[in-house]
Motif scaffolding. Structure first.
Motif, PDB file in Angstrom:
ATOM      1  N   LEU A  56       0.797  -1.218   0.000  1.00 46.54           N
ATOM      2  CA  LEU A  56       0.000   0.000   0.000  1.00 46.54           C
ATOM      3  C   LEU A  56       0.833   1.273   0.000  1.00 46.54           C
ATOM      4  O   LEU A  56       1.627   1.513   0.916  1.00 46.54           O
ATOM      5  N   ASP A  57       0.620   2.096  -1.032  1.00 45.21           N
ATOM      6  CA  ASP A  57       1.198   3.434  -1.081  1.00 45.21           C
ATOM      7  C   ASP A  57       0.364   4.325  -0.164  1.00 45.21           C
ATOM      8  O   ASP A  57      -0.825   4.084   0.032  1.00 45.21           O
ATOM      9  N   LEU A  58       0.957   5.344   0.423  1.00 44.76           N
ATOM     10  CA  LEU A  58       0.219   6.234   1.318  1.00 44.76           C
ATOM     11  C   LEU A  58      -0.441   7.397   0.594  1.00 44.76           C
ATOM     12  O   LEU A  58      -1.617   7.682   0.799  1.00 44.76           O
ATOM     13  N   VAL A  59       0.319   8.091  -0.246  1.00 47.06           N
ATOM     14  CA  VAL A  59      -0.173   9.316  -0.862  1.00 47.06           C
ATOM     15  C   VAL A  59      -0.736   8.987  -2.246  1.00 47.06           C
ATOM     16  O   VAL A  59       0.012   8.665  -3.168  1.00 47.06           O
ATOM     17  N   MET A  60      -2.085   9.051  -2.342  1.00 44.26           N
ATOM     18  CA  MET A  60      -2.778   8.766  -3.598  1.00 44.26           C
ATOM     19  C   MET A  60      -4.000   9.666  -3.706  1.00 44.26           C
ATOM     20  O   MET A  60      -4.564  10.058  -2.685  1.00 44.26           O
ATOM     21  N   PRO A  61      -4.420   9.973  -4.937  1.00 46.58           N
ATOM     22  CA  PRO A  61      -5.649  10.752  -5.098  1.00 46.58           C
ATOM     23  C   PRO A  61      -6.879   9.895  -4.769  1.00 46.58           C
ATOM     24  O   PRO A  61      -6.761   8.682  -4.613  1.00 46.58           O
ATOM     25  N   LYS A  62      -8.021  10.521  -4.676  1.00 40.80           N
ATOM     26  CA  LYS A  62      -9.321   9.895  -4.419  1.00 40.80           C
ATOM     27  C   LYS A  62      -9.423   9.324  -3.012  1.00 40.80           C
ATOM     28  O   LYS A  62     -10.232   9.767  -2.232  1.00 40.80           O
ATOM     29  N   ARG A  63      -8.635   8.319  -2.680  1.00 37.92           N
ATOM     30  CA  ARG A  63      -8.665   7.720  -1.351  1.00 37.92           C
ATOM     31  C   ARG A  63      -7.236   7.322  -0.995  1.00 37.92           C
ATOM     32  O   ARG A  63      -6.656   6.454  -1.627  1.00 37.92           O
ATOM     33  N   SER A  64      -6.692   7.949   0.032  1.00 32.85           N
ATOM     34  CA  SER A  64      -5.289   7.718   0.416  1.00 32.85           C
ATOM     35  C   SER A  64      -5.099   6.323   1.014  1.00 32.85           C
ATOM     36  O   SER A  64      -6.056   5.648   1.394  1.00 32.85           O
ATOM     37  N   GLY A  65      -3.841   5.945   1.120  1.00 34.11           N
ATOM     38  CA  GLY A  65      -3.515   4.671   1.747  1.00 34.11           C
ATOM     39  C   GLY A  65      -3.947   4.636   3.206  1.00 34.11           C
ATOM     40  O   GLY A  65      -4.392   3.616   3.715  1.00 34.11           O
ATOM     41  N   MET A  66      -3.819   5.771   3.888  1.00 30.02           N
ATOM     42  CA  MET A  66      -4.224   5.862   5.291  1.00 30.02           C
ATOM     43  C   MET A  66      -5.724   5.605   5.435  1.00 30.02           C
ATOM     44  O   MET A  66      -6.155   4.843   6.299  1.00 30.02           O
ATOM     45  N   LYS A  67      -6.526   6.242   4.580  1.00 29.34           N
ATOM     46  CA  LYS A  67      -7.979   6.044   4.640  1.00 29.34           C
ATOM     47  C   LYS A  67      -8.336   4.598   4.314  1.00 29.34           C
ATOM     48  O   LYS A  67      -9.216   4.018   4.947  1.00 29.34           O
ATOM     49  N   LEU A  68      -7.663   4.016   3.326  1.00 31.08           N
ATOM     50  CA  LEU A  68      -7.930   2.614   2.985  1.00 31.08           C
ATOM     51  C   LEU A  68      -7.588   1.715   4.167  1.00 31.08           C
ATOM     52  O   LEU A  68      -8.354   0.815   4.517  1.00 31.08           O
ATOM     53  N   TYR A  69      -6.442   1.964   4.789  1.00 31.63           N
ATOM     54  CA  TYR A  69      -6.041   1.143   5.931  1.00 31.63           C
ATOM     55  C   TYR A  69      -7.089   1.232   7.049  1.00 31.63           C
ATOM     56  O   TYR A  69      -7.461   0.225   7.648  1.00 31.63           O
ATOM     57  N   LYS A  70      -7.585   2.425   7.301  1.00 25.92           N
ATOM     58  CA  LYS A  70      -8.622   2.593   8.328  1.00 25.92           C
ATOM     59  C   LYS A  70      -9.904   1.862   7.933  1.00 25.92           C
ATOM     60  O   LYS A  70     -10.566   1.264   8.785  1.00 25.92           O
ATOM     61  N   ASP A  71     -10.270   1.892   6.647  1.00 28.30           N
ATOM     62  CA  ASP A  71     -11.436   1.143   6.171  1.00 28.30           C
ATOM     63  C   ASP A  71     -11.264  -0.355   6.449  1.00 28.30           C
ATOM     64  O   ASP A  71     -12.200  -1.025   6.883  1.00 28.30           O
ATOM     65  N   ARG A  79      -9.595  -6.856   8.438  1.00 31.17           N
ATOM     66  CA  ARG A  79      -8.617  -6.242   9.341  1.00 31.17           C
ATOM     67  C   ARG A  79      -7.377  -7.105   9.555  1.00 31.17           C
ATOM     68  O   ARG A  79      -6.333  -6.607   9.911  1.00 31.17           O
ATOM     69  N   GLY A  80      -7.478  -8.396   9.281  1.00 33.50           N
ATOM     70  CA  GLY A  80      -6.325  -9.282   9.464  1.00 33.50           C
ATOM     71  C   GLY A  80      -5.421  -9.386   8.252  1.00 33.50           C
ATOM     72  O   GLY A  80      -4.439 -10.129   8.271  1.00 33.50           O
ATOM     73  N   ILE A  81      -5.739  -8.664   7.181  1.00 36.91           N
ATOM     74  CA  ILE A  81      -4.898  -8.738   5.982  1.00 36.91           C
ATOM     75  C   ILE A  81      -3.576  -8.013   6.260  1.00 36.91           C
ATOM     76  O   ILE A  81      -3.573  -6.823   6.571  1.00 36.91           O
ATOM     77  N   PRO A  82      -2.451  -8.726   6.156  1.00 40.19           N
ATOM     78  CA  PRO A  82      -1.160  -8.056   6.364  1.00 40.19           C
ATOM     79  C   PRO A  82      -0.986  -6.924   5.345  1.00 40.19           C
ATOM     80  O   PRO A  82      -1.317  -7.082   4.164  1.00 40.19           O
ATOM     81  N   THR A  83      -0.488  -5.790   5.818  1.00 41.16           N
ATOM     82  CA  THR A  83      -0.338  -4.620   4.957  1.00 41.16           C
ATOM     83  C   THR A  83       1.093  -4.087   5.044  1.00 41.16           C
ATOM     84  O   THR A  83       1.576  -3.791   6.129  1.00 41.16           O
ATOM     85  N   LEU A  84       1.730  -3.991   3.883  1.00 40.06           N
ATOM     86  CA  LEU A  84       3.079  -3.445   3.777  1.00 40.06           C
ATOM     87  C   LEU A  84       2.975  -2.050   3.183  1.00 40.06           C
ATOM     88  O   LEU A  84       2.490  -1.880   2.067  1.00 40.06           O
ATOM     89  N   ILE A  85       3.387  -1.047   3.935  1.00 36.18           N
ATOM     90  CA  ILE A  85       3.377   0.331   3.447  1.00 36.18           C
ATOM     91  C   ILE A  85       4.622   0.535   2.575  1.00 36.18           C
ATOM     92  O   ILE A  85       5.739   0.266   3.014  1.00 36.18           O
ATOM     93  N   VAL A  86       4.408   0.983   1.337  1.00 32.78           N
ATOM     94  CA  VAL A  86       5.499   1.271   0.409  1.00 32.78           C
ATOM     95  C   VAL A  86       5.316   2.723  -0.009  1.00 32.78           C
ATOM     96  O   VAL A  86       4.398   3.044  -0.752  1.00 32.78           O
ATOM     97  N   TYR A 110       7.026  -1.317   6.735  1.00 31.75           N
ATOM     98  CA  TYR A 110       7.079  -0.345   5.646  1.00 31.75           C
ATOM     99  C   TYR A 110       8.410  -0.423   4.920  1.00 31.75           C
ATOM    100  O   TYR A 110       9.416  -0.900   5.460  1.00 31.75           O
ATOM    101  N   LEU A 111       8.396   0.038   3.679  1.00 30.14           N
ATOM    102  CA  LEU A 111       9.594   0.216   2.878  1.00 30.14           C
ATOM    103  C   LEU A 111       9.503   1.599   2.252  1.00 30.14           C
ATOM    104  O   LEU A 111       8.416   2.045   1.881  1.00 30.14           O
ATOM    105  N   GLU A 112      10.645   2.261   2.140  1.00 34.37           N
ATOM    106  CA  GLU A 112      10.672   3.558   1.481  1.00 34.37           C
ATOM    107  C   GLU A 112      11.113   3.374   0.031  1.00 34.37           C
ATOM    108  O   GLU A 112      12.015   2.606  -0.256  1.00 34.37           O
ATOM    109  N   LYS A 113      10.428   4.090  -0.864  1.00 36.03           N
ATOM    110  CA  LYS A 113      10.781   4.056  -2.287  1.00 36.03           C
ATOM    111  C   LYS A 113      12.078   4.809  -2.492  1.00 36.03           C
ATOM    112  O   LYS A 113      12.325   5.781  -1.785  1.00 36.03           O
TER     113      LYS A 113
END
Length: 173
Positions: A56-71, A79-86, A110-113
Motif C-alpha cells: 500500500l502506497d500512502l499518498v494517492m488521489p481519491k482515497r489515500s492509503g491511510m484512509k484505505l487502511y482505516k477502512d 482487518r487481518g490482511i497483512p499490509t506493507l506500506i510502500v 514499511y519500505l521507502e521508495k
C-alpha cells in the motif's frame, strides 16, 4: 519458488510505473497479483477477492492509503490482511503525518521508495510467514523465546547471552 504459488498480493499505488514494477517483481517470485491505482479501486478489488497481503502506497488521489487502511480495520473480514506500506513520502509534508501514525498504530511494516526487489520480496515473505530457514541451518527464534526475551530484565538477558555463547562454543569447539 514454493509457498508463494497461489498467494494473492494486492499492489495499491497511483503511479502506473511503480505498480507495474512491483507487480513484475511479485510475479517473477511466483505470486498472483492484482493492482489498484487508489483506495477506492483497491476496495473494489478486495470485495472481489480477499488478498493474502496488501502492498500500500500512502499518498494517492481519491482515497489515500491511510484512509484505505482505516477502512480495512473497520471490517472484521479484512482487518487481518497483512499490509506493507510502500511510500516515497515517509519524511515529507505529503505523507509524514500518515506515515508516523501508521508506523505507531498501524501495521508497522514499511519500505521507502525506491524499493529493491529483494527487500520487497523479503518483507512480503516475512509478513506471510514464507521466509526460508536461516542460511546457517539454524532454526529461527521461536515465538516463545522471542516473547521471553522481550519481557526479560537485564540480568536475565545477560545470563541468556552467556548460555548461548557457551552453547555456540561447544558446537564449534
Amino acid at each position: 519458488m514454493g509457498h508463494e504459488q497461489g498467494k494473492l498480493v494486492l499492489v495499491v499505488d497511483d503511479e502506473a510505473h511503480v505498480r507495474n514494477y512491483l507487480k513484475t517483481v511479485l510475479i517473477d517470485e511466483g505470486f498472483r497479483v492484482v493492482t489498484a491505482a487508489d483506495g477506492i479501486e483497491a476496495l473494489e478489488k478486495i470485495k472481489c477477492e480477499r488478498p493474502d497481503l496488501i502492498s500500500l502506497d500512502l499518498v494517492m488521489p481519491k482515497r489515500s492509503g491511510m484512509k484505505l487502511y482505516k477502512d480495512l480495520q473497520t471490517n472484521p473480514d479484512w482487518r487481518g490482511i497483512p499490509t506493507l506500506i510502500v511510500t516515497g513520502h515517509a519524511r515529507d509534508d505529503l505523507g509524514r503525518e500518515d506515515f508516523e501514525e501508521l508506523t505507531v498504530s498501524g501495521p508497522g511494516f514499511y519500505l521507502e521508495k525506491p524499493v529493491k526487489p529483494r527487500h520487497y520480496i523479503g518483507a512480503i515473505k516475512k509478513m506471510l510467514g514464507l521466509t526460508a530457514e536461516a542460511s546457517s541451518g539454524e532454526e529461527p527464534l521461536s515465538k516463545e523465546l522471542s516473547n521471553a526475551l522481550v519481557g526479560a530484565n537485564e540480568e536475565t538477558l545477560k545470563k541468556a547471552l552467556e548460555a548461548i555463547k557457551k552453547k555456540l562454543s561447544e558446537k564449534t569447539g
